[in-house]
Design an enzyme around this catalytic site. Structure first.
Site, PDB file in Angstrom:
ATOM      1  N   LYS A 189       0.844  -1.196   0.000  1.00  0.00           N
ATOM      2  CA  LYS A 189       0.000   0.000   0.000  1.00  0.00           C
ATOM      3  C   LYS A 189       0.883   1.250   0.000  1.00  0.00           C
ATOM      4  O   LYS A 189       2.087   1.171   0.261  1.00  0.00           O
ATOM      5  CB  LYS A 189      -0.921  -0.019   1.220  1.00  0.00           C
ATOM      6  CG  LYS A 189      -0.199   0.037   2.556  1.00  0.00           C
ATOM      7  CD  LYS A 189      -1.172  -0.186   3.711  1.00  0.00           C
ATOM      8  CE  LYS A 189      -0.439  -0.209   5.042  1.00  0.00           C
ATOM      9  NZ  LYS A 189      -1.324  -0.656   6.137  1.00  0.00           N
ATOM     10  N   TYR A 200      17.474  29.466   8.461  1.00  0.00           N
ATOM     11  CA  TYR A 200      16.307  30.268   8.834  1.00  0.00           C
ATOM     12  C   TYR A 200      16.156  30.321  10.338  1.00  0.00           C
ATOM     13  O   TYR A 200      16.259  29.299  11.023  1.00  0.00           O
ATOM     14  CB  TYR A 200      15.039  29.671   8.224  1.00  0.00           C
ATOM     15  CG  TYR A 200      14.928  29.881   6.745  1.00  0.00           C
ATOM     16  CD1 TYR A 200      14.763  31.161   6.221  1.00  0.00           C
ATOM     17  CD2 TYR A 200      14.985  28.805   5.865  1.00  0.00           C
ATOM     18  CE1 TYR A 200      14.651  31.363   4.856  1.00  0.00           C
ATOM     19  CE2 TYR A 200      14.866  28.995   4.489  1.00  0.00           C
ATOM     20  CZ  TYR A 200      14.708  30.275   3.995  1.00  0.00           C
ATOM     21  OH  TYR A 200      14.598  30.468   2.653  1.00  0.00           O
TER      22      TYR A 200
HETATM   23  C1  LIG Z   1      -0.572  -1.752   6.687  1.00  0.00           C
HETATM   24  C2  LIG Z   1      -1.149  -3.029   7.121  1.00  0.00           C
HETATM   25  C3  LIG Z   1      -0.310  -4.112   7.429  1.00  0.00           C
HETATM   26  C4  LIG Z   1       1.198  -3.987   7.452  1.00  0.00           C
HETATM   27  O1  LIG Z   1       1.588  -3.393   8.670  1.00  0.00           O
HETATM   28  P1  LIG Z   1       3.128  -3.197   9.042  1.00  0.00           P
HETATM   29  O2  LIG Z   1       3.104  -2.629  10.405  1.00  0.00           O
HETATM   30  O3  LIG Z   1       3.680  -2.235   8.050  1.00  0.00           O
HETATM   31  O4  LIG Z   1       3.747  -4.536   8.952  1.00  0.00           O
HETATM   32  C5  LIG Z   1      -0.895  -5.319   7.735  1.00  0.00           C
HETATM   33  N1  LIG Z   1      -2.252  -5.453   7.780  1.00  0.00           N
HETATM   34  C6  LIG Z   1      -3.079  -4.435   7.508  1.00  0.00           C
HETATM   35  C7  LIG Z   1      -4.549  -4.647   7.588  1.00  0.00           C
HETATM   36  C8  LIG Z   1      -2.562  -3.191   7.179  1.00  0.00           C
HETATM   37  O5  LIG Z   1      -3.391  -2.182   6.928  1.00  0.00           O
END
Ligand SMILES: *Cc1c(COP(=O)(O)O)cnc(C)c1O
Length: 365
Positions: A35, A257
Site C-alpha cells: 500500500k 532560517y
Molecule cells: C498496513 C497493514 C499491514 C502492514 O503493517 P506493518 O506494520 O507495516 O507490517 C498489515 N495489515 C493491515 C490490515 C494493514 O493495513
C-alpha cells in the site's frame, strides 16, 4: 547536471527482508504489503525484490491495476475492501480478493452480479476499533457471507492494535481464537510487529497468511526496543545527496532560517542538496544523525525546502561533492537507519519513507 540528490531502492534488501518474514512464520503464506505505493518505494521499483511473495496487499484499485500490469497473476488483497459497486466489478475483472469489514460491504456483494465467486477476508475488530465486525457480530456476518453465491471462500482476519507495544497481542489473539474457533477457512492475523515478535511463540499469530509491511522495507516495527539490525533487516531505501557548499563558522555565527543553531566555537559546516521538499522531515532538529562520506555526524540548524546543513567537525576530509546519506546505505557499508532519523524527528520510519518526494530521482539497484 541534475541537482545532486537521489534515492536508491535496494532490490536484494527487499528480497532479503521478505525472506526474513518467511522465516519468522515458516508455515504461512506471505502478503507483501505494498500500500501507499510500496511505502513510498514505488510499486514498480519494489516489484523485482518482492516477487517471492505469495501475494500483494494494498488498498487502492489503481495500485492493484499497476500490480496486474507488472504481470502478477497471483493473489492481490484489498485491505479496506470495496467502497462501491464499481469496485466489486473491478475485483471480478482483475481477480482481486477483498476484505469485508462492514455490513454495507455484505449488502454490496449480495447485489453484485458475477460469474466468478470472490475470495473474501472477513475482518474482526480485536480492539483497534477502526475496521471490522465486533466479536459479537462476527459469526452472523460469516453466516450471511457464506450463504452468498458471490462468495467462494472466507478467510478469517484481524489486525492488532498494539503488536509493537507493551500490550502485545495475547488478549486480542485470544479473543479472535474464541470468536472464530470452529469456523473453517484460513486465518490472517500478523503484521510485521506481530510476525517478528510473536509468531514464534504463538503459532496461531503466524497462521495462515502473514501481512508484513514495514519490515519488508527494512525498518524495525518496534524501534527502539529492537533496531532493524537486531531483527536482521536491511535498509531498502537510501536517500542521499551531495555537499554543494562548505563554510567555516566563527563562534557566534548562526545557521539557516531563524538562526536556530549558533556555533559556540569555530567549526565547519556543509550544505547538502536535500530539504523538506524532497521528503526529509522539516521538524528534524539539530543533532539528527546523518552520514557524510559514511562518517556519522549531525544536522545543525533548521531544515529548509531544498537544503540541510550538517556539522563537519567529525569529517575533516569532507569536500564539495562529498556524499551525504540522509538515511539508508552509506559508503563503506555504513548504515544510517531510517528509524533513527524518524525518532529524532518525532515520527516513525513509515512516515519518512512514504513521504519521499516525487521530485527525487530514484534508481533501482
Ligand atoms: C498496513 C497493514 C499491514 C502492514 O503493517 P506493518 O506494520 O507495516 O507490517 C498489515 N495489515 C493491515 C490490515 C494493514 O493495513
Amino acid at each position: 547536471m541534475p541537482r545532486p540528490i537521489e534515492a536508491l531502492i535496494h532490490t536484494d534488501a527487499l528480497a532479503h527482508n521478505l525472506a526474513r518474514a518467511r522465516r519468522a512464520a515458516p508455515q504461512a503464506k506471505v502478503w507483501a504489503v505494498v500500500k501507499a505505493n510500496a511505502y513510498g518505494h514505488g510499486i514498480e521499483r519494489a516489484y523485482a525484490g518482492l516477487q517471492g511473495a505469495d501475494g500483494f496487499a494494498l488498498l487502492d484499485l489503481a495500485e492493484a491495476e499497476r500490480v496486474r500490469a507488472l504481470g502478477w497473476r497471483g493473489p492481490i488483497l484489498l485491505l479496506e475492501g470495496c467502497f462501491e459497486m464499481r469496485d466489486l466489478e473491478a475485483c471480478s475483472r482483475l481477480n482481486l480478493w477483498h476484505t469485508v469489514h462492514h455490513e454495507a460491504q455484505i449488502a454490496l456483494l449480495a447485489a453484485h452480479k458475477t460469474h466468478t465467486p470472490h475470495q473474501v477476508f472477513l475482518k474482526m475488530n480485536s480492539g483497534m476499533n477502526r475496521l471490522g465486525f465486533a466479536p459479537s457480530a462476527y459469526r452472523s456476518a460469516w453466516t450471511r457471507l457464506s450463504g452468498l453465491t458471490q462468495v467462494d471462500s472466507i478467510t478469517l482476519m484481524t489486525h492488532f492494535a498494539d503488536a509493537d507495544g507493551t500490550r502485545g497481542v495475547a488478549e486480542a489473539a485470544a479473543l479472535f481464537e474464541l470468536t472464530t474457533r470452529d469456523l473453517p477457512g484460513d486465518r490472517t492475523l500478523g503484521n510485521s510487529a506481530a510476525t517478528l515478535r510473536f509468531a514464534h511463540g504463538q503459532p496461531e499469530v503466524g497462521a495462515d497468511w502473514v501481512r508484513p509491511g514495514i519490515m519488508v522495507y527494512g525498518s524495525s516495527p518496534d524501534f527502539p526496543a529492537h533496531t532493524a539490525a537486531d531483527w536482521h533487516l536491511q535498509p531498502t531505501m537510501t536517500l542521499r545527496a551531495r555537499l554543494i557548499a562548505l563554510r567555516d563558522l566563527q563562534r557566534g555565527d548562526s545557521v539557516g532560517y531563524g538562526g536556530a543553531f549558533t556555533a559556540d566555537a569555530p567549526m565547519r559546516i556543509g550544505v547538502a542538496a536535500c530539504g523538506y521538499a524532497d521528503g526529509y522531515p522539516r521538524v528534524a532538529p539539530t543533532g539528527t544523525p546523518v552520514l557524510v562520506n559514511g562518517q556519522r555526524t549531525r544536522l545543525v540548524g533548521r531544515v529548509s525546502m531544498d537544503m540541510v546543513t550538517v556539522d563537519l567537525t567529525a569529517v575533516p576530509d569532507a569536500t564539495l561533492g562529498s556524499e551525504v546519506t540522509l538515511w539508508g546505505q552509506g559508503p563503506g557499508g555504513n548504515v544510517l537507519s531510517i528509524d533513527e532519523v524518524a525518532r529524532a524527528a518525532g515520527t516513525v520510519g513509515y512516515e519518512l519513507m512514504c513521504a519521499l518526494a516525487a521530485r527525487v530521482p530514484t534508481a533501482v539497484v
